[in-house]
Every structure is written in structure tokens, then in C-alpha cells.
Design an enzyme around this catalytic site. Sequence first.
Site, PDB file in Angstrom:
ATOM      1  N   ASP A 172     -53.173  20.208 -19.810  1.00 30.64           N
ATOM      2  CA  ASP A 172     -53.429  18.921 -20.463  1.00 30.64           C
ATOM      3  C   ASP A 172     -54.434  19.074 -21.595  1.00 30.64           C
ATOM      4  OD1 ASP A 172     -51.840  17.277 -18.584  1.00 30.64           O
ATOM      5  OD2 ASP A 172     -53.331  17.962 -17.163  1.00 30.64           O
TER       6      ASP A 172
ATOM      7  N   GLU B 299     -53.151  20.956 -13.699  1.00 30.88           N
ATOM      8  CA  GLU B 299     -52.387  19.856 -14.297  1.00 30.88           C
ATOM      9  C   GLU B 299     -52.918  18.501 -13.834  1.00 30.88           C
ATOM     10  OE1 GLU B 299     -49.059  18.773 -16.782  1.00 30.88           O
ATOM     11  OE2 GLU B 299     -49.989  20.702 -16.351  1.00 30.88           O
TER      12      GLU B 299
ATOM     13  N   ALA C 131     -61.769  10.805 -25.987  1.00 31.63           N
ATOM     14  CA  ALA C 131     -62.718  11.893 -25.718  1.00 31.63           C
ATOM     15  C   ALA C 131     -62.470  12.471 -24.333  1.00 31.63           C
ATOM     16  CB  ALA C 131     -64.145  11.372 -25.832  1.00 31.63           C
ATOM     17  N   GLY C 132     -61.185  12.438 -23.923  1.00 33.71           N
ATOM     18  CA  GLY C 132     -60.803  13.030 -22.647  1.00 33.71           C
ATOM     19  C   GLY C 132     -60.520  14.512 -22.796  1.00 33.71           C
ATOM     20  N   ALA C 133     -59.851  15.067 -21.804  1.00 37.11           N
ATOM     21  CA  ALA C 133     -59.619  16.510 -21.763  1.00 37.11           C
ATOM     22  C   ALA C 133     -58.876  17.018 -22.990  1.00 37.11           C
ATOM     23  CB  ALA C 133     -58.845  16.865 -20.496  1.00 37.11           C
ATOM     24  N   ALA C 134     -57.753  16.361 -23.333  1.00 41.71           N
ATOM     25  CA  ALA C 134     -56.947  16.825 -24.466  1.00 41.71           C
ATOM     26  C   ALA C 134     -57.697  16.668 -25.776  1.00 41.71           C
ATOM     27  CB  ALA C 134     -55.629  16.062 -24.509  1.00 41.71           C
TER      28      ALA C 134
ATOM     29  N   ASN D 176     -45.933  19.728 -25.108  1.00 38.45           N
ATOM     30  CA  ASN D 176     -46.566  20.891 -24.461  1.00 38.45           C
ATOM     31  C   ASN D 176     -45.576  21.943 -23.990  1.00 38.45           C
ATOM     32  OD1 ASN D 176     -48.903  19.470 -24.875  1.00 38.45           O
ATOM     33  ND2 ASN D 176     -49.678  19.717 -22.812  1.00 38.45           N
TER      34      ASN D 176
ATOM     35  N   ASN E  46     -48.715   7.802 -25.052  1.00 38.39           N
ATOM     36  CA  ASN E  46     -47.363   7.623 -24.518  1.00 38.39           C
ATOM     37  C   ASN E  46     -47.320   6.499 -23.492  1.00 38.39           C
ATOM     38  OD1 ASN E  46     -45.151   9.231 -25.443  1.00 38.39           O
ATOM     39  ND2 ASN E  46     -46.258  11.065 -24.778  1.00 38.39           N
TER      40      ASN E  46
ATOM     41  N   LYS F  82     -42.903  20.087 -13.729  1.00 37.88           N
ATOM     42  CA  LYS F  82     -43.548  21.160 -14.498  1.00 37.88           C
ATOM     43  C   LYS F  82     -43.008  22.515 -14.050  1.00 37.88           C
ATOM     44  CE  LYS F  82     -46.686  22.049 -17.656  1.00 37.88           C
ATOM     45  NZ  LYS F  82     -48.091  21.655 -17.682  1.00 37.88           N
TER      46      LYS F  82
ATOM     47  N   TYR G  34     -38.371  42.325   6.728  1.00 37.69           N
ATOM     48  CA  TYR G  34     -39.471  41.947   7.624  1.00 37.69           C
ATOM     49  C   TYR G  34     -39.861  43.184   8.434  1.00 37.69           C
ATOM     50  CZ  TYR G  34     -42.402  38.474   9.888  1.00 37.69           C
ATOM     51  OH  TYR G  34     -43.471  37.757  10.332  1.00 37.69           O
TER      52      TYR G  34
END
Length: 426
Positions: free
Chosen positions: A185, A159, A218-221, A339, A307, A117, A62
Site C-alpha cells: 500500500d 497489506e 498523509a497516510g501510508a501511500a 499496483n 477510489n 492479492k 513423506y
Amino acid sequence: MLFLVFICLNSVLVYKKVKFMDKMDQKLQAQYQKALDYHQGGKLKIVAKTPLKNQDDLSLAYSPGVAIPCKEIQKNPLKAYDYTSKSNLVGVISNGTAVLGLGDIGAQASKPVMEGKAILFKAFADIDAFDIEVDEKNVDAFVAAVKAIAPTFGGINLEDIKAPECFEIEERLVEALDIPVMHDDQHGTAIISTAAIINAAFIIKKPIESMRVVISGAGAAAIACAKMYRALGVGEIVMFDSRGVIHSGRNDLSEIKKEFLTNTPYASYREALNGADVFLGLSKADLLGPEDIMGMNENPLIFAMSNPIPEILPEVVHKARPDAIVATGRSDYPNQINNVLGFPYIFKGALSVRAKKINEEMKFAAAKALSELAREPVEPELQKIHNRELVFGREYLVPSPFDSRLKERVSKAVADAAVASGVARI
């Protein structure tokens, strides 16, 4: 007579599904207290890397010693990589609007997932990670918050942010920041499943260019997978959202969905799957029955990744189509599209060369490295961990998450791609 046989078969399948759900509920209930005990007090702590045992250490850690690296960084901001934790630190950032299996549970309730994560980053790639939960759903405000804290990190892992906001958030942050930003994702699932499709196509000796893929969701993944498959060279992609097939006659589609228009207004999954080579499920449990997959081409690839209950159970697939290759998102079936095979090593490679971003070249390098590693013999210890033989083939398309070679092989491939594509600083 045939009608009675069908009714009986259907009743057996319904009974099996009910029993399966009961088993899942019992398993979850049995883990209830164990899970709470595991998370008690949180899963992360900060540990000092440098000594702090005497007055001299204190003066270096410091005031006044800390002023020296501060001045160096002020003169050259890139020195932050040398004199701070920035070179090996990732921010895991979420607003909790699309937590896997739980939905929009809010920023604070998502914290156990983000901590999880962070420990995966540490365990698999020795990357330090801070979880940051931002209580903000407005895109402008969320982007502003992340931009404001970005100097802390060498990379940002977005995420569990819901679509379509996640697309704009990632795009704007990638454009605004000079560090790697990736919404895992989206791209994690796309990278790992791309590796699996490369290897499945190799096994069945089918050109990827001739493949027809039907995507549920039709989502993000799903969007990220579709984009990566198209870049890989897949011949045709048919995508369904919650209102049906995405076709040219609809007027309720976002610009992102319009990228995957088909001219055929398929009335059902069964109709779309007739003559298809791949089914990719990123939607909801028990979507398909055995009759829906009977019209698929020889050696169909069925990636049912909802899932905890897949769009169709592997045992149902194998009974109806013994020639099928099946992957899920679950660890208790072969070919888990996990993932954790991707994000620790993608960020490891990006951080090692101080990359400004994670680009398409780096994503494809990761997928290729994964596909190549799966074809190599594995150590006997891995066979024991999984309690089954791990040999490249129909039930082993991607490497085990516990393969110690992942960190070196995938990270190096990503780093090399960053250098070759011009986004590396070193």
C-alpha cells in the site's frame, strides 16, 4: 451576472456528481450477486507439483524420504530454497485495519481481498502466495506473529494495515528478517506513480527538480510517495492531512509527518496549488473543484487516486484545464496508477536472486523499467483488450497491466538492482 453564471455552473457540476454517484451505486448493485458467486468457496486451492500415485511416491513425499531434505536444511538453512516451495512463495499478510474503500473491517473480513492479492501474484508473475489474516492490532504482537511464521516464505507482502502502525511494522520486520518484506500500500503506489511522473515530465519537457508537488493525504501511500518523489529530486513538496497543511507552526504532528514540513501555513488547497505543477490525491472523493486547479502551472499533472470516486473527476479537469495530464486509480480512465504493475514483478525479481530485502535501489529500478516500457510500441492484442489506441503520451504514461513484457523487464531490473546493491544471495 458573473455570480449567476458561477451558480449555474456549480449546479451543473453538482448534478453531474449526483448522477455519477447514482451510476456507481447501480453498477455496484448489479455486480452484487455476480461478485458473491465469483468468491463462492474462496479463490485459492493447493495443487501438488510432485506425483503421489504409488507406495514409492508416498515414501518420498513423506516418511521416510522426507527426512533427507530436512537434514540438508538443518545443516544449511539456505537449502530450504532448493528443497521446499520457499523460493517461489510469498505471504500476503494483513490485520484488515485499512482495507481499500472499506477501512477497518477486521482480519477475517479482509480475507477475500488477501486471496485476491494472492491470485494476482499467480496470474501476473507465477508466484505462489498464501494469504494470512492476523487478528491482532497491537504492533508488538503483530510483528511477533509474522516473525514466527516467516521461515515459511521467500518474501512477505504486508497489506491493508493502517498508518501509522504500518510504518513501524514494516521497519521492524525488514530489520528482523532476512527475506524481502514490503508494505505494498505504501511502496506500490509510490513506485507506479513515480514512473508516471517521470514520463509526464518527459512529455511536457519540465525538469523534475523544478516541480512543486501538492499532496492530499498523509497516510501510508502518501508518505511513501512523498519520500520517493523527494529522492527522485522533486523541488518542493507540500502535504495536507485531515487537519490542513503540514507546516512548521503545528504541534500535533508525528515524526513521520514532520519530514514534510512547509513554512507556509496555506489556508486551502487552492492557495497551495497556485503555481504548483503536480497534485497527488490520496485522500477522499470530490475534494477539488475546477476553480482550485486554475492557478496551477502550465501542463499540470493531476493524479487523483481516491477510489472509487477521485478527488476531482477527469472530465471536470479536462474542461477546466485542457492542458492537464490526468491519472486516477480507476481502470475506466486512461493512466490508471495500478499496483499490479509493481508488486508481482518486484517480488519476482527479489525471489529470483534470493534477495534479503527490497531496498530503494530495487524500487527505483522498477519505476525506471516501467517508465521505459511505456515508451515502447505495444502489441495489437493490447489495443483490443483496452478498446483504444495505446501510444506513449498524455493518456498512456505507464504500461498496460496486460503487457506480457512486464514480467521479464521489471523483474530483471529489480533482480539486477538487488545484485548491484549487495542484497542478493545468488
